[in-house]
Enzyme design. Structure first.
Site, PDB file in Angstrom:
ATOM      1  N   CYS A 111       0.821  -1.225   0.000  1.00  0.00           N
ATOM      2  CA  CYS A 111       0.000   0.000   0.000  1.00  0.00           C
ATOM      3  C   CYS A 111       0.850   1.269   0.000  1.00  0.00           C
ATOM      4  CB  CYS A 111      -0.944   0.002   1.186  1.00  0.00           C
ATOM      5  SG  CYS A 111      -1.997  -1.449   1.247  1.00  0.00           S
ATOM      6  N   HIS A 247      -3.127   7.128   2.377  1.00  0.00           N
ATOM      7  CA  HIS A 247      -3.612   5.821   1.936  1.00  0.00           C
ATOM      8  C   HIS A 247      -4.990   5.574   2.555  1.00  0.00           C
ATOM      9  CE1 HIS A 247      -4.061   1.695   1.080  1.00  0.00           C
ATOM     10  NE2 HIS A 247      -3.706   1.257   2.261  1.00  0.00           N
ATOM     11  N   ASN A 277     -10.089  -0.196   0.343  1.00  0.00           N
ATOM     12  CA  ASN A 277      -8.629  -0.069   0.296  1.00  0.00           C
ATOM     13  C   ASN A 277      -8.146  -0.654  -1.035  1.00  0.00           C
ATOM     14  OD1 ASN A 277      -5.873  -0.497   0.540  1.00  0.00           O
ATOM     15  ND2 ASN A 277      -5.974  -1.272   2.638  1.00  0.00           N
TER      16      ASN A 277
HETATM   17  N1  ACO Z   1     -18.215  -8.156  10.361  1.00  0.00           N
HETATM   18  C1  ACO Z   1     -18.630  -8.369  11.619  1.00  0.00           C
HETATM   19  N2  ACO Z   1     -17.782  -8.664  12.625  1.00  0.00           N
HETATM   20  C2  ACO Z   1     -16.483  -8.738  12.338  1.00  0.00           C
HETATM   21  C3  ACO Z   1     -15.980  -8.547  11.038  1.00  0.00           C
HETATM   22  C4  ACO Z   1     -16.909  -8.230  10.028  1.00  0.00           C
HETATM   23  N3  ACO Z   1     -16.537  -8.000   8.755  1.00  0.00           N
HETATM   24  N4  ACO Z   1     -14.645  -8.678  11.058  1.00  0.00           N
HETATM   25  C5  ACO Z   1     -14.296  -8.967  12.320  1.00  0.00           C
HETATM   26  N5  ACO Z   1     -15.414  -9.021  13.097  1.00  0.00           N
HETATM   27  C6  ACO Z   1     -15.514  -9.294  14.531  1.00  0.00           C
HETATM   28  C7  ACO Z   1     -14.330 -10.028  15.081  1.00  0.00           C
HETATM   29  O1  ACO Z   1     -14.466 -11.421  14.923  1.00  0.00           O
HETATM   30  C8  ACO Z   1     -14.371  -9.622  16.537  1.00  0.00           C
HETATM   31  O2  ACO Z   1     -15.334 -10.404  17.193  1.00  0.00           O
HETATM   32  P1  ACO Z   1     -15.103 -10.911  18.716  1.00  0.00           P
HETATM   33  O3  ACO Z   1     -15.016  -9.652  19.516  1.00  0.00           O
HETATM   34  O4  ACO Z   1     -16.309 -11.737  18.981  1.00  0.00           O
HETATM   35  O5  ACO Z   1     -13.818 -11.681  18.675  1.00  0.00           O
HETATM   36  C9  ACO Z   1     -14.909  -8.187  16.503  1.00  0.00           C
HETATM   37  O6  ACO Z   1     -15.558  -8.045  15.220  1.00  0.00           O
HETATM   38  C10 ACO Z   1     -13.850  -7.125  16.647  1.00  0.00           C
HETATM   39  O7  ACO Z   1     -12.776  -7.451  15.756  1.00  0.00           O
HETATM   40  P2  ACO Z   1     -11.488  -6.546  15.704  1.00  0.00           P
HETATM   41  O8  ACO Z   1     -10.493  -7.176  14.797  1.00  0.00           O
HETATM   42  O9  ACO Z   1     -11.063  -6.217  17.103  1.00  0.00           O
HETATM   43  O10 ACO Z   1     -12.077  -5.226  15.022  1.00  0.00           O
HETATM   44  P3  ACO Z   1     -11.355  -3.858  14.796  1.00  0.00           P
HETATM   45  O11 ACO Z   1     -12.134  -2.773  15.432  1.00  0.00           O
HETATM   46  O12 ACO Z   1      -9.884  -3.936  15.084  1.00  0.00           O
HETATM   47  O13 ACO Z   1     -11.540  -3.646  13.237  1.00  0.00           O
HETATM   48  C11 ACO Z   1     -10.293  -3.797  11.191  1.00  0.00           C
HETATM   49  C12 ACO Z   1     -10.965  -4.559  12.339  1.00  0.00           C
HETATM   50  C13 ACO Z   1     -11.372  -3.006  10.472  1.00  0.00           C
HETATM   51  C14 ACO Z   1      -9.650  -4.814  10.255  1.00  0.00           C
HETATM   52  C15 ACO Z   1      -9.222  -2.821  11.761  1.00  0.00           C
HETATM   53  O14 ACO Z   1      -8.387  -3.515  12.667  1.00  0.00           O
HETATM   54  C16 ACO Z   1      -8.374  -2.206  10.674  1.00  0.00           C
HETATM   55  O15 ACO Z   1      -8.849  -1.457   9.846  1.00  0.00           O
HETATM   56  N6  ACO Z   1      -7.047  -2.453  10.697  1.00  0.00           N
HETATM   57  C17 ACO Z   1      -6.151  -1.878   9.714  1.00  0.00           C
HETATM   58  C18 ACO Z   1      -6.129  -2.674   8.453  1.00  0.00           C
HETATM   59  C19 ACO Z   1      -5.366  -1.905   7.384  1.00  0.00           C
HETATM   60  O16 ACO Z   1      -5.325  -0.714   7.401  1.00  0.00           O
HETATM   61  N7  ACO Z   1      -4.728  -2.587   6.434  1.00  0.00           N
HETATM   62  C20 ACO Z   1      -3.998  -1.803   5.457  1.00  0.00           C
HETATM   63  C21 ACO Z   1      -2.831  -2.452   5.000  1.00  0.00           C
HETATM   64  S1  ACO Z   1      -3.260  -3.725   3.895  1.00  0.00           S
HETATM   65  C22 ACO Z   1      -1.948  -3.942   2.801  1.00  0.00           C
HETATM   66  O17 ACO Z   1      -0.883  -3.464   2.988  1.00  0.00           O
HETATM   67  C23 ACO Z   1      -2.195  -4.788   1.641  1.00  0.00           C
END
Ligand code: ACO
Length: 320
Positions: A111, A247, A277
């Protein structure tokens, strides 16, 4: 002498997949995705591929720059989702735009790829090795994510964005790039061909895996650090920047960076609600949308920043 962006273009596939569409086959909801990421929908490739999207964005950038394709003397294609291993994407883009002589290569910095590509173009221009460089970020993320993994697939989309960068009196003022390979396993995806006649390397991750929380923590720490380094190099303060084009991974990451820099969110344009993304394509897609809406005025100070697998980061400060 420095490097100015003289043209921009982007392309996104027509096919749109909404959060509700994903909820048809995943245990997720529109409300969860919007609240946690800001994403409403994403454009998904249904057969064109990374090269074709890159070529369309590049043709638009060249038209916008008002130059002949033959004036380009280097093409850098930033992608981690090339259609083919050989030949490289940049050479195939070269063929499509109608240039038959310039240097062409691909660059994979996930990214951060577009920003790495632009900074590399600047190095070529500053050193005198090139005058006019096409930098294109193009990704078909939809083919490397696992559509059964709700924690990753909901985040990504496909598309391409391109710029023409050329030697000029005014433009890029400072650049930052870095990587920490010790955290390489936080976002990973194996190459598809892992065996030859004599042996095989075990395939650990046939599709992308990501520790979302670790990426989140990395981004909200590293992006402000990189931007401060960029500003220090240029002798500027955060509030002197008109537009922060980051990004487009997660709206909460962008809001957190804005808060840490002490800059109002209005200076951080966001379009991830429409695209998700798109990895190396996200910064140039947003830049082109702003350019075509005439939101960038000559003399505006612009910061671009990317972060992603590697873990890599990169940033550029320029005068528009
Ligand atoms: N729908 C519903 N629930 C979900 C989903 C979904 N799509 N995905 C995860 N959950 C659940 C999880 O299982 C978890 O449940 P639990 O509490 O029962 O275990 C709960 O939601 C919370 O999950 P978290 O992972 O803690 O959620 P978070 O608030 O951290 O959000 C996210 C997740 C959106 C992925 C966030 O961490 C994020 O955006 N991280 C950055 C990712 C990024 O920017 N990547 C860019 C680089 S990619 C590259 O370089 C190619």
């Amino acid at each position: 002498m420095t490097t100015r962006i003289i043209g921009t273009g982007h392309y996104a596939p027509e096919h749109v997949v909404t959060n509700d569409d994903l909820a048809q086959f995943l245990d997720t909801s529109d409300a969860w995705i919007r609240e946690r990421t800001g994403i409403h929908m994403r454009h998904i490739d249904i057969g064109e591929g990374t090269t074709a999207m890159a070529a369309k964005a590049s043709i638009r950038a060249i038209e916008n720059a008002g130059i002949s394709p033959e004036a380009i003397d280097l093409i850098i294609a930033a992608t981690s989702t090339a259609d083919e291993v050989l030949p490289n994407t940049a050479s195939m883009v070269q063929k499509e735009i109608g240039n038959s002589h310039c240097a062409c290569y691909d660059l994979n910095a996930a990214c951060s790829g577009f920003v790495y590509g632009l900074n590399t173009a600047h190095a070529f221009i500053k050193s005198g090795m090139a005058d006019t460089v096409l930098v294109v970020g193009s990704e078909t993320m939809s083919k490397i994510v696992d559509w059964n993994d709700r924690s990753t697939c909901i985040l990504f989309g496909d598309g391409a964005g391109a710029v023409v960068a050329a030697r000029d009196e005014e433009g890029i003022e400072s650049v930052v790039m870095g990587s920490d390979g010790r955290s390489g396993d936080i976002i990973a995806c194996d190459a598809r061909t892992m065996e030859n006649k004599w042996g095989a390397r075990p395939v650990k991750n046939p599709f992308m895996i990501m520790n979302g929380q670790e990426v989140f923590k990395f981004a909200v720490r590293k992006v402000p650090e990189a931007i401060h380094e960029l500003l220090d190099q240029a002798g500027m303060k955060a509030d002197q920047i008109d537009h922060y084009i980051l990004h487009q991974a997660n709206e909460r990451i962008i809001a957190s960076v804005a808060k840490r820099l002490g800059v109002p969110m209005e200076r951080f344009p966001v379009n991830l609600f429409e695209y998700g993304n798109t990895s190396a394509a996200s910064v140039p897609i947003l830049l082109d949308e702003m350019n075509r809406r005439q939101l960038l005025k000559r003399g505006d100070k612009v910061v671009m920043a990317g972060f992603g697998a590697g873990l890599t980061w990169g940033a550029t400060l320029l005068t528009w």
